[in-house]
Design a protein around this motif. Sequence first.
Motif, PDB file in Angstrom:
ATOM      1  N   TYR A 158      50.007  35.581   9.886  1.00 56.75           N
ATOM      2  CA  TYR A 158      50.541  34.258  10.202  1.00 56.75           C
ATOM      3  C   TYR A 158      50.414  33.288   9.037  1.00 56.75           C
ATOM      4  N   LYS A 159      51.406  32.391   8.954  1.00 53.89           N
ATOM      5  CA  LYS A 159      51.304  31.312   7.968  1.00 53.89           C
ATOM      6  C   LYS A 159      51.748  30.020   8.667  1.00 53.89           C
ATOM      7  N   ILE A 160      50.893  29.015   8.633  1.00 57.90           N
ATOM      8  CA  ILE A 160      51.266  27.739   9.268  1.00 57.90           C
ATOM      9  C   ILE A 160      52.210  27.006   8.315  1.00 57.90           C
ATOM     10  N   LEU A 161      53.446  26.752   8.781  1.00 57.97           N
ATOM     11  CA  LEU A 161      54.429  26.080   7.927  1.00 57.97           C
ATOM     12  C   LEU A 161      54.363  24.569   8.105  1.00 57.97           C
ATOM     13  N   GLY A 162      54.036  24.145   9.303  1.00 51.82           N
ATOM     14  CA  GLY A 162      53.978  22.713   9.579  1.00 51.82           C
ATOM     15  C   GLY A 162      53.245  22.475  10.879  1.00 51.82           C
ATOM     16  N   GLU A 163      52.794  21.236  11.050  1.00 49.98           N
ATOM     17  CA  GLU A 163      52.079  20.915  12.291  1.00 49.98           C
ATOM     18  C   GLU A 163      52.096  19.413  12.508  1.00 49.98           C
ATOM     19  N   THR A 164      51.543  18.983  13.616  1.00 43.11           N
ATOM     20  CA  THR A 164      51.581  17.556  13.877  1.00 43.11           C
ATOM     21  C   THR A 164      50.585  16.825  12.981  1.00 43.11           C
ATOM     22  N   ARG A 165      50.989  15.638  12.563  1.00 41.69           N
ATOM     23  CA  ARG A 165      50.107  14.847  11.701  1.00 41.69           C
ATOM     24  C   ARG A 165      49.196  13.951  12.534  1.00 41.69           C
ATOM     25  N   ASP A 166      49.510  13.831  13.808  1.00 43.01           N
ATOM     26  CA  ASP A 166      48.644  13.019  14.690  1.00 43.01           C
ATOM     27  C   ASP A 166      48.504  13.693  16.055  1.00 43.01           C
ATOM     28  N   ASP A 167      49.210  13.182  17.075  1.00 44.22           N
ATOM     29  CA  ASP A 167      49.061  13.761  18.420  1.00 44.22           C
ATOM     30  C   ASP A 167      49.885  15.040  18.574  1.00 44.22           C
ATOM     31  N   ALA A 168      49.386  15.958  19.397  1.00 39.45           N
ATOM     32  CA  ALA A 168      50.171  17.150  19.738  1.00 39.45           C
ATOM     33  C   ALA A 168      51.183  16.763  20.820  1.00 39.45           C
ATOM     34  N   ALA A 169      52.206  17.606  20.998  1.00 36.90           N
ATOM     35  CA  ALA A 169      53.246  17.280  21.987  1.00 36.90           C
ATOM     36  C   ALA A 169      52.652  17.137  23.394  1.00 36.90           C
ATOM     37  N   GLY A 170      51.750  18.060  23.764  1.00 40.99           N
ATOM     38  CA  GLY A 170      51.130  17.993  25.090  1.00 40.99           C
ATOM     39  C   GLY A 170      50.261  16.751  25.232  1.00 40.99           C
ATOM     40  N   GLU A 171      49.590  16.407  24.138  1.00 43.27           N
ATOM     41  CA  GLU A 171      48.737  15.208  24.128  1.00 43.27           C
ATOM     42  C   GLU A 171      49.603  13.964  24.330  1.00 43.27           C
ATOM     43  N   CYS A 172      50.799  13.967  23.730  1.00 42.11           N
ATOM     44  CA  CYS A 172      51.717  12.844  23.884  1.00 42.11           C
ATOM     45  C   CYS A 172      52.134  12.726  25.352  1.00 42.11           C
ATOM     46  N   PHE A 173      52.498  13.859  25.966  1.00 41.99           N
ATOM     47  CA  PHE A 173      52.832  13.845  27.396  1.00 41.99           C
ATOM     48  C   PHE A 173      51.665  13.260  28.199  1.00 41.99           C
ATOM     49  N   ASP A 174      50.447  13.703  27.877  1.00 41.11           N
ATOM     50  CA  ASP A 174      49.263  13.265  28.640  1.00 41.11           C
ATOM     51  C   ASP A 174      48.998  11.771  28.466  1.00 41.11           C
ATOM     52  N   LYS A 175      49.114  11.278  27.208  1.00 38.16           N
ATOM     53  CA  LYS A 175      48.809   9.861  26.948  1.00 38.16           C
ATOM     54  C   LYS A 175      49.857   8.935  27.562  1.00 38.16           C
TER      55      LYS A 175
END
Length: 356
Positions: A158-175
């Motif tokens: 695996y190679k991580i190409l990109g990721e969130t710089r702050d909240d994750a998508a699920g975290e955004c839904f939760d907040k």
Amino acid sequence: MKILAIETSCDDTCISIIKIKCQRSKIKSFEVLSNVVSSQVKLHAKYGGVYPFLAKREHQRNLPLVLKKALKEAGNPKINLIAVTVGPGLEPCLWTGINLARGLAEKMKLPIIPVNHIEAHIVANFIGEKSKVLFPAICLVVSGGHTQLILMKKLGQYKILGETRDDAAGECFDKVARILELGYPGGPKIATEAAKLPIANFQFPIKLPRPMIYQKNYDFSFSGLKTAVLYDFKKRSPKTRKSKQYIQKMCAEIQQAIIDVLIHKTLKTAKDYKAKSIILAGGVAANKELRKQFEGKIKREIPYSKFYIPDSKFCTDNAAMVAVAGYFNRKGKGNWKKIKANANLRIDQKYGSETC
Ligand code: KG4
Ligand code: ZN
């Protein structure tokens, strides 16, 4: 071969037993004999998020019961291997699973396979009849703690190409669900409200941003979306905020903003890397609208790419996916006494034979 797997990285206490069927030394299927998930949602709902030490106490309380149930449902089979999530996750919670695995390994004289939670989410796609994924694949992992675009050259690479710089998508839904006073976990609550929206609801013309959608990198950002929701919510009258028309419209727009960003960025990555497969994983992948729109977009834009999503019940945290990951990593088994939790473990980091 039968694997008993334990997953306690966040707020679900999970134990599963799976049976691996092979034909002419090739894997044919991962059959789930039992998959017990004891959710702590009610406990954490009143706080609107997960409290690690409260979650740890609940895991300790639940694990013996969950284990008993999982063994019984599977028909008390003879186990060959134990797999346990060692990270990423909440460290006190991870340790409860690891300690149980250690105790069982000693008692049953079995090896323990340490498992990366994110890899487990990805290989949830193999549960049941094993699908034949073509590589390279682009994996989008969307959960409460992670939003990552991962290049998978083959199983285990695996190679991580990109990721969130702050909240994750699920975290955004939760907040956002917390702002709208819909409860926890937010993803399913927002999806339910969005689905109730009548087609012609023009009463509240809400338009939220699609953060970083057209940027050339493979990163995400969702905290601005949450702030935009908060501003809109605050400027409304108390009556409007509580009205079902407003809530439904807002939920539909939040869900669509997240879907637009996830699909656009994943398809761009898949095109850039000439991916033969696109793999979706993590709790947010249970979202019906996301699944439907992803499938449609891939068929239209990159029909040469195959699309995989786990069955909805294997998208959110469970131990069946940990068992499958344990099977793929079984050669890395080592001294079970040295297995330890790693809260910040990354998928491109070695953790098999080196750390145990
Ligand atoms: O993978 P997961 O069970 O746990 C982590 O590893 O974080 O993901 C949990 C996240 C939560 O943020 C939850 O709100 C979200 O997945 N989720 C959903 C849906 N079901 C769960 N988000 C959107 N739509 C859903 N149907
Ligand atoms: Zn997860």
